[in-house]
Write a protein that holds these residues in place. Structure first.
Motif, PDB file in Angstrom:
ATOM      1  N   GLY A   6      36.684  24.402  67.607  1.00 28.48           N
ATOM      2  CA  GLY A   6      37.451  23.247  67.882  1.00 28.48           C
ATOM      3  C   GLY A   6      38.676  23.569  68.829  1.00 28.48           C
ATOM      4  O   GLY A   6      38.455  24.290  69.699  1.00 28.48           O
ATOM      5  N   ASP A   7      39.561  22.985  68.422  1.00 34.34           N
ATOM      6  CA  ASP A   7      40.857  23.169  69.277  1.00 34.34           C
ATOM      7  C   ASP A   7      41.203  24.636  69.317  1.00 34.34           C
ATOM      8  O   ASP A   7      42.247  25.053  70.081  1.00 34.34           O
ATOM      9  CB  ASP A   7      42.202  22.220  68.856  1.00 34.34           C
ATOM     10  N   ARG A  15      39.229  27.160  69.773  1.00 33.49           N
ATOM     11  CA  ARG A  15      38.317  28.184  70.401  1.00 33.49           C
ATOM     12  C   ARG A  15      38.689  29.022  71.449  1.00 33.49           C
ATOM     13  O   ARG A  15      38.002  29.698  71.726  1.00 33.49           O
ATOM     14  CB  ARG A  15      37.409  27.122  70.859  1.00 33.49           C
ATOM     15  N   CYS A  16      39.978  28.771  71.899  1.00 38.34           N
ATOM     16  CA  CYS A  16      40.344  29.721  72.743  1.00 38.34           C
ATOM     17  C   CYS A  16      40.791  31.142  72.214  1.00 38.34           C
ATOM     18  O   CYS A  16      41.337  32.014  73.018  1.00 38.34           O
ATOM     19  CB  CYS A  16      41.473  29.171  73.647  1.00 38.34           C
ATOM     20  N   ARG A  17      40.887  31.158  71.031  1.00 40.92           N
ATOM     21  CA  ARG A  17      41.490  32.341  70.543  1.00 40.92           C
ATOM     22  C   ARG A  17      40.332  32.914  69.163  1.00 40.92           C
ATOM     23  O   ARG A  17      39.516  32.255  68.673  1.00 40.92           O
ATOM     24  CB  ARG A  17      42.778  32.259  69.783  1.00 40.92           C
ATOM     25  N   VAL A  22      40.289  33.351  75.477  1.00 46.85           N
ATOM     26  CA  VAL A  22      41.490  34.055  75.784  1.00 46.85           C
ATOM     27  C   VAL A  22      42.705  34.804  75.266  1.00 46.85           C
ATOM     28  O   VAL A  22      43.280  35.658  75.784  1.00 46.85           O
ATOM     29  CB  VAL A  22      42.222  33.020  77.060  1.00 46.85           C
ATOM     30  N   ARG A  23      42.359  34.573  74.034  1.00 45.69           N
ATOM     31  CA  ARG A  23      43.552  35.244  73.110  1.00 45.69           C
ATOM     32  C   ARG A  23      42.844  36.004  71.946  1.00 45.69           C
ATOM     33  O   ARG A  23      42.052  35.400  71.122  1.00 45.69           O
ATOM     34  CB  ARG A  23      44.397  34.177  72.730  1.00 45.69           C
ATOM     35  N   GLU A  63      44.098  37.708  68.403  1.00 45.36           N
ATOM     36  CA  GLU A  63      45.246  37.961  67.532  1.00 45.36           C
ATOM     37  C   GLU A  63      45.057  38.699  66.498  1.00 45.36           C
ATOM     38  O   GLU A  63      43.694  38.789  65.643  1.00 45.36           O
ATOM     39  CB  GLU A  63      45.813  36.392  67.304  1.00 45.36           C
ATOM     40  N   LEU A 106      45.894  39.040  75.470  1.00 42.05           N
ATOM     41  CA  LEU A 106      45.286  37.903  76.182  1.00 42.05           C
ATOM     42  C   LEU A 106      44.332  38.571  77.281  1.00 42.05           C
ATOM     43  O   LEU A 106      44.409  39.686  77.662  1.00 42.05           O
ATOM     44  CB  LEU A 106      46.252  37.165  77.158  1.00 42.05           C
TER      45      LEU A 106
END
Lengths: 177, 182
Positions: free
Chosen positions: A80-81, A83-85, A121-122, A124, A168
């Motif tokens: 979802g929102d 998804r970049c991490r 892109v991330r 963590e 990143l």
């Protein structure tokens, strides 16, 4: 302590044949102390864990020495929102602590993962504030400390502060000290 | 303001600030802020364009929400403030969100509403230990609200979250049940 040549360290997917070696670290409270996993207690549990969790996992690799499993790196992308991490975790058998193996494995895993998941892109890592050893590993591997999240979540029944680190894709390449 | 008379305290002008549930009869007031792109710029939801979508949002999201309150002046909604809940190992934390109609910006209203939430939510939810808020790194107004309300800035989470197609940095703030109230 005998020095270990870190060129012997490789990453590969888990196999059912790793079960005995897997149990050596996943069955050890010292290794699972800061992991969400329950410490494994038998070869059957190890086989089940490899089959159900490791093999189906979006990105989990065995840390190997001479192709024998001594630990893991686990990276889980969100959806979802978010998804970049992806969430980053790792563990190494106690016998192999203190040689820089985890740091080496993390440094190998990070660029491999970004190639495999280009939309992430991330990375963590949420590290227990008491887990100084893992904080050192991610710092040496080039993760950036972003802050401390106070009373962020329960861990094995204890309300815990977590230090949050990120790496990143734009932080690549990892600069060797 | 004309002449040399002192500016009225904004607090006196909006002394009748209250929080209450929002329902479908509030739809017209809801549409005032929900359709305004200046207001929704940093919101995680898309700007509303028609009343039917607004009504569906109130029915399907607001009414069953764990904690959704209209920010009201003289009992008329001019914005909203929300706290989400989590389960399992994450049950100790809830996320704060808020939105306010543009005409009411700059008067300290949201800061007051946040303080009202901070004063009651930990009693209403005894399992809650941590109230957190994630704010876009460019949303300075919202960061000031939280600082004035006594939240601690914990750090910037880089490229944390996709917003309107782009990966954005978010500032993490928190208020613990044990933190002093301002």
């Amino acid at each position: 302590m005998e020095k270990i040549d870190l060129s012997r360290i490789t990453l590969r997917p888990f196999k059912l044949e790793d079960a005995d070696d897997f149990l050596l670290f996943a069955g050890d409270d010292q290794v699972t102390r800061y992991l969400r996993w329950k410490t494994l207690t038998s070869k059957e549990e190890a086989l089940e864990h490899i089959k159900d969790v490791c093999i189906n996992h979006p990105w989990r690799r065995s840390i190997c020495i001479d192709d024998r499993s001594i630990g893991f790196v686990s990276i889980f992308p969100f959806s979802g929102d978010d998804r970049c991490r992806a969430n980053f975790g790792f563990g190494v058998a106690v016998k192999y602590w203190g040689h820089g193996i985890a740091t080496k494995a993390v440094k190998m895993a990070v660029p491999q993962f970004f190639v495999d998941f280009p939309h992430v892109v991330r990375l963590e890592a949420f590290v227990d504030v008491d887990n100084k050893a893992s904080q050192k590993v991610v710092e040496k591997a080039g993760f950036q400390k972003e802050g401390m999240l106070r009373k962020y979540a329960y861990h094995k029944g204890r309300l815990t502060d977590f230090v949050v680190y990120s790496f990143l894709s734009s932080d690549l390449p990892i600069v060797e000290a | 303001m004309e002449g040399t008379s002192p500016v009225e305290s904004s607090k006196d002008e909006y002394s009748n600030l209250s929080l209450r549930p929002l329902d479908v009869s509030d739809i017209d007031d809801f549409m005032v802020w929900a359709t305004d792109e200046k207001v929704t710029r940093f919101c995680t939801w898309e700007t509303y364009t028609n009343k039917e979508d607004g009504l569906n949002f109130i029915k399907n999201t607001v009414v069953p929400h764990p904690w959704y309150r209209a920010i009201c002046i003289d009992n008329r909604p001019i914005g909203a403030i929300t706290v989400t809940s989590n389960s399992g190992n994450d049950r100790c934390r809830g996320e704060l969100g808020y939105v306010l109609a543009f005409n009411y910006w700059g008067k300290g209203i949201v800061t007051r509403a946040v303080k009202m939430v901070a004063d009651t939510i930990f009693e209403e939810w005894p399992h809650l230990m941590r109230l957190e808020a994630l704010v876009d790194v460019e949303n300075v107004g919202s960061q000031k609200v939280l600082e004035k309300a006594g939240f601690q800035r914990e750090g910037v989470l880089r490229k944390y979250f996709v917003h309107r197609g782009k990966c954005r940095d978010r500032v993490m703030f928190s208020l613990l049940s044990t933190d002093p109230r301002i």
